[in-house]
Design a protein around this motif. Sequence first.
Motif, PDB file in Angstrom:
ATOM      1  N   LEU A 156      20.747  47.117   4.223  1.00  0.00           N
ATOM      2  CA  LEU A 156      21.873  47.713   4.210  1.00  0.00           C
ATOM      3  C   LEU A 156      21.823  49.223   4.492  1.00  0.00           C
ATOM      4  N   TRP A 157      22.611  49.891   5.135  1.00  0.00           N
ATOM      5  CA  TRP A 157      22.403  51.207   5.502  1.00  0.00           C
ATOM      6  C   TRP A 157      23.926  51.831   6.030  1.00  0.00           C
ATOM      7  N   GLY A 158      23.828  53.027   6.350  1.00  0.00           N
ATOM      8  CA  GLY A 158      25.044  53.652   6.715  1.00  0.00           C
ATOM      9  C   GLY A 158      25.170  55.324   6.289  1.00  0.00           C
ATOM     10  N   ASP A 159      26.258  55.669   6.336  1.00  0.00           N
ATOM     11  CA  ASP A 159      26.612  56.940   6.218  1.00  0.00           C
ATOM     12  C   ASP A 159      28.370  57.196   6.374  1.00  0.00           C
ATOM     13  N   VAL A 160      28.691  58.375   5.954  1.00  0.00           N
ATOM     14  CA  VAL A 160      30.024  58.549   5.794  1.00  0.00           C
ATOM     15  C   VAL A 160      30.650  58.593   7.295  1.00  0.00           C
ATOM     16  N   GLY A 161      31.930  58.318   7.489  1.00  0.00           N
ATOM     17  CA  GLY A 161      32.438  58.635   8.757  1.00  0.00           C
ATOM     18  C   GLY A 161      33.102  59.971   8.493  1.00  0.00           C
ATOM     19  N   ALA A 197      28.978  59.778  10.624  1.00  0.00           N
ATOM     20  CA  ALA A 197      28.218  58.747  11.284  1.00  0.00           C
ATOM     21  C   ALA A 197      28.386  58.207  12.701  1.00  0.00           C
ATOM     22  N   GLN A 198      29.607  58.754  13.122  1.00  0.00           N
ATOM     23  CA  GLN A 198      30.131  58.427  14.662  1.00  0.00           C
ATOM     24  C   GLN A 198      29.216  59.604  15.647  1.00  0.00           C
ATOM     25  N   HIS A 199      28.786  60.724  14.863  1.00  0.00           N
ATOM     26  CA  HIS A 199      28.013  61.305  15.881  1.00  0.00           C
ATOM     27  C   HIS A 199      26.171  61.213  15.687  1.00  0.00           C
ATOM     28  N   ALA A 200      25.897  60.202  14.957  1.00  0.00           N
ATOM     29  CA  ALA A 200      24.528  59.520  14.683  1.00  0.00           C
ATOM     30  C   ALA A 200      24.172  58.258  15.182  1.00  0.00           C
ATOM     31  N   PHE A 201      24.445  57.338  14.547  1.00  0.00           N
ATOM     32  CA  PHE A 201      24.111  55.890  14.681  1.00  0.00           C
ATOM     33  C   PHE A 201      25.011  55.132  15.551  1.00  0.00           C
ATOM     34  N   PHE A 202      26.334  55.582  15.539  1.00  0.00           N
ATOM     35  CA  PHE A 202      27.319  54.596  15.948  1.00  0.00           C
ATOM     36  C   PHE A 202      26.955  54.422  17.723  1.00  0.00           C
ATOM     37  N   GLN A 203      26.485  55.451  18.382  1.00  0.00           N
ATOM     38  CA  GLN A 203      25.783  55.068  19.627  1.00  0.00           C
ATOM     39  C   GLN A 203      24.982  53.577  19.616  1.00  0.00           C
ATOM     40  N   MET A 204      24.179  53.513  18.726  1.00  0.00           N
ATOM     41  CA  MET A 204      23.710  52.291  18.988  1.00  0.00           C
ATOM     42  C   MET A 204      24.350  50.994  18.422  1.00  0.00           C
ATOM     43  N   LEU A 205      25.450  51.326  17.509  1.00  0.00           N
ATOM     44  CA  LEU A 205      26.422  50.177  17.393  1.00  0.00           C
ATOM     45  C   LEU A 205      27.167  49.655  18.345  1.00  0.00           C
ATOM     46  N   HIS A 206      27.523  50.568  19.158  1.00  0.00           N
ATOM     47  CA  HIS A 206      28.516  50.216  20.486  1.00  0.00           C
ATOM     48  C   HIS A 206      27.537  49.741  21.603  1.00  0.00           C
ATOM     49  N   GLN A 207      26.172  50.226  21.935  1.00  0.00           N
ATOM     50  CA  GLN A 207      25.681  49.986  23.142  1.00  0.00           C
ATOM     51  C   GLN A 207      24.161  49.382  22.766  1.00  0.00           C
ATOM     52  N   GLY A 208      23.826  49.293  21.682  1.00  0.00           N
ATOM     53  CA  GLY A 208      22.314  48.807  21.523  1.00  0.00           C
ATOM     54  C   GLY A 208      22.419  47.325  21.877  1.00  0.00           C
ATOM     55  N   PRO A 209      21.578  46.631  21.923  1.00  0.00           N
ATOM     56  CA  PRO A 209      21.245  45.322  22.119  1.00  0.00           C
ATOM     57  C   PRO A 209      21.482  44.303  21.048  1.00  0.00           C
ATOM     58  N   ASP A 210      21.511  44.808  19.728  1.00  0.00           N
ATOM     59  CA  ASP A 210      21.657  43.939  18.498  1.00  0.00           C
ATOM     60  C   ASP A 210      22.699  44.370  18.071  1.00  0.00           C
ATOM     61  N   THR A 211      23.487  43.187  17.480  1.00  0.00           N
ATOM     62  CA  THR A 211      24.619  43.472  16.906  1.00  0.00           C
ATOM     63  C   THR A 211      24.626  43.864  15.252  1.00  0.00           C
ATOM     64  N   HIS A 212      25.320  44.735  14.815  1.00  0.00           N
ATOM     65  CA  HIS A 212      25.102  45.164  13.383  1.00  0.00           C
ATOM     66  C   HIS A 212      26.503  45.158  12.705  1.00  0.00           C
ATOM     67  N   PRO A 213      26.912  44.056  12.032  1.00  0.00           N
ATOM     68  CA  PRO A 213      28.363  44.287  11.289  1.00  0.00           C
ATOM     69  C   PRO A 213      28.460  45.467  10.723  1.00  0.00           C
ATOM     70  N   VAL A 214      29.665  45.979  10.352  1.00  0.00           N
ATOM     71  CA  VAL A 214      30.205  47.019   9.731  1.00  0.00           C
ATOM     72  C   VAL A 214      31.083  46.716   8.784  1.00  0.00           C
ATOM     73  N   ASP A 215      30.976  47.443   7.617  1.00  0.00           N
ATOM     74  CA  ASP A 215      32.125  47.505   6.581  1.00  0.00           C
ATOM     75  C   ASP A 215      32.624  48.900   6.462  1.00  0.00           C
ATOM     76  N   PHE A 216      33.756  49.103   7.079  1.00  0.00           N
ATOM     77  CA  PHE A 216      34.614  50.342   6.970  1.00  0.00           C
ATOM     78  C   PHE A 216      35.378  50.397   5.836  1.00  0.00           C
ATOM     79  N   ILE A 217      35.077  51.480   5.104  1.00  0.00           N
ATOM     80  CA  ILE A 217      35.730  51.727   3.720  1.00  0.00           C
ATOM     81  C   ILE A 217      36.638  52.970   3.893  1.00  0.00           C
ATOM     82  N   LEU A 218      37.962  52.684   3.589  1.00  0.00           N
ATOM     83  CA  LEU A 218      39.050  53.763   3.922  1.00  0.00           C
ATOM     84  C   LEU A 218      40.026  53.839   2.738  1.00  0.00           C
ATOM     85  N   PRO A 219      39.803  55.088   1.981  1.00  0.00           N
ATOM     86  CA  PRO A 219      40.809  55.485   0.927  1.00  0.00           C
ATOM     87  C   PRO A 219      42.086  56.063   1.891  1.00  0.00           C
ATOM     88  N   ILE A 220      43.293  55.482   1.707  1.00  0.00           N
ATOM     89  CA  ILE A 220      44.322  55.920   2.546  1.00  0.00           C
ATOM     90  C   ILE A 220      44.919  57.186   2.252  1.00  0.00           C
TER      91      ILE A 220
END
Length: 545
Positions: A373-378, A381-404
């Motif tokens: 389990l890993w991550g960071d705040v949006g 994070a979009q300017h760090a590891f999201f590149q891998m989430l979008h185009q890397g060969p492995d799939t990593h499910p994501v929990d987005f947590i959003l206070p409205i």
Amino acid sequence: MAGAVPRLSDDPALCAARDALTARPLTALFDDDATRAQRYQCAGAGIDLHYAKQRVDDDAIAALVAFAARCGLHDRIRGLFHGETVNSTEGRAALHMALRATPGEVWLAQGERVDEAILTTRDRFLQFAEEVRAGRIRAADGGAFTEVVNIGIGGSDFGPRMVCAALAPMTDGPRVQFIANVDAAEREQVLAGLDPARTLVIVTSKTFRTQETMANAHSVRRWLAEALGETAVSQHFAAVSTAIEAAAEFGIADDRVFGFWDWVGGRYSLWSAVGLPIALALGRAAFEQLLAGAHAMDDHFRCAPAEHNVPVMMGLLAVWNRNLLGAQSLVVAPYAQRLQRFIGWLQQLEMESNGKGVRLDGAPVPEATTAALWGDVGTNAQHAFFQMLHQGPDTHPVDFILPIRADHDDHEQQRLLIANCLAQSAALMHGRSVAQVRSALEAQGMTPETADRAAVHRHLPGNRPSSTILLERLDAWHLGALLACYEHRTFVQSVLWGINAFDQWGVELGKRLAGNVDRALRGEQAAGLDAETDLLIQRVLNSAG
């Protein structure tokens, strides 16, 4: 026997559901079902779970719920709340839910009533916090405390530190800082600029023997005694511990020692007197709201049917992704800067609880358990590891947590934050085909040949699963509900894997070996170390010399 242990990945209904989904991208699931977004959601205690972007369908959900029933999930939840010995390797209950109890409720731990002791202890440490905040409990010179330093590690640090950061705008008491790492650099950074005369120190250690905590505690004690004198120690220290005699030897008076129970695991303990730093920073009312939100989630978890139960569905989706779809990690991306420390708290909760290779019956676990389990705040994070989430060969499910709703008045930036969160989950699902990229590039004037070469690099495969977890705002009540939700999600997974979520024997070996290595570093005999460790010790000693 190990051969008789059921495997999620061998369950016929689960495998059939997985195989049927293999050739169907997420976008097709939406195209085929106009009601998917409305149906694939559930809510409880102010937490909304939207999971239509997970790679599941009705057959997969039904198979997961049926498998959970065969694992006895309902009975295990009942046993958890009834204070049964769910921590079998240590012979204990795991009754952190009782710490959120309201007056009049009866809670039993292994048949012994505990609710009265919980309420008495809660009132003691909350009253102490209020007296400090009001200036009625004073420092040795008669002045008020304006600084609090909490010394602990693991569950004695992660939870209180995270909550204080998450609810920072509500802080109206003394400034609370934390020391956990045995690396003295953290201690020196916290103490730099502090006035010992205005500082209250809390030592949080159940046994008062935790190596890192006590090393820091003795150092801070010397810092304070050198500045104020030995007699000031009793007025400037408090403890959260069951070791009253050890605390007294340290110089802490009995009425400033607040205990908790062996059925409270460290990673589940922020609701107890371990939460004293929270109460000092935020006050009694906010702490009670934190408890109330968690209590509401407890009721939801205990009573809601599986398909409408937020922690149950989160747990089922987690094991589906791990054991049927082969995901090796889970990314958690809170779109709230104040939840930056939520990841560390959650890593301990999940990976210390479910990072096990042996089942309750002593047989090896026949399949993978917790994902990394890993991550960071949006949006960071979009300017760090999201590149891998979008185009890397492995799939990593994501929990987005959003206070409205935000706690600030910059509505434009809150709107932009929300837009980024929702856009990322959509982009992970939709991706961008080579044909779409090529068409767009040609529309910008690129030649077909150049567009062909460029398109493959700009292609995003999509079909990456995610859940979106909404809460109305990040206040004490909703935060309590969110934390309790993830606690129960962790338990659900442990039931489906047949493991004990409440022991942590893997933590102990390193602690014991550290003592042996420390003896060697001090020039004493230390048998049983391997050749490389001996070599590294000599390298360190030669450098120090």
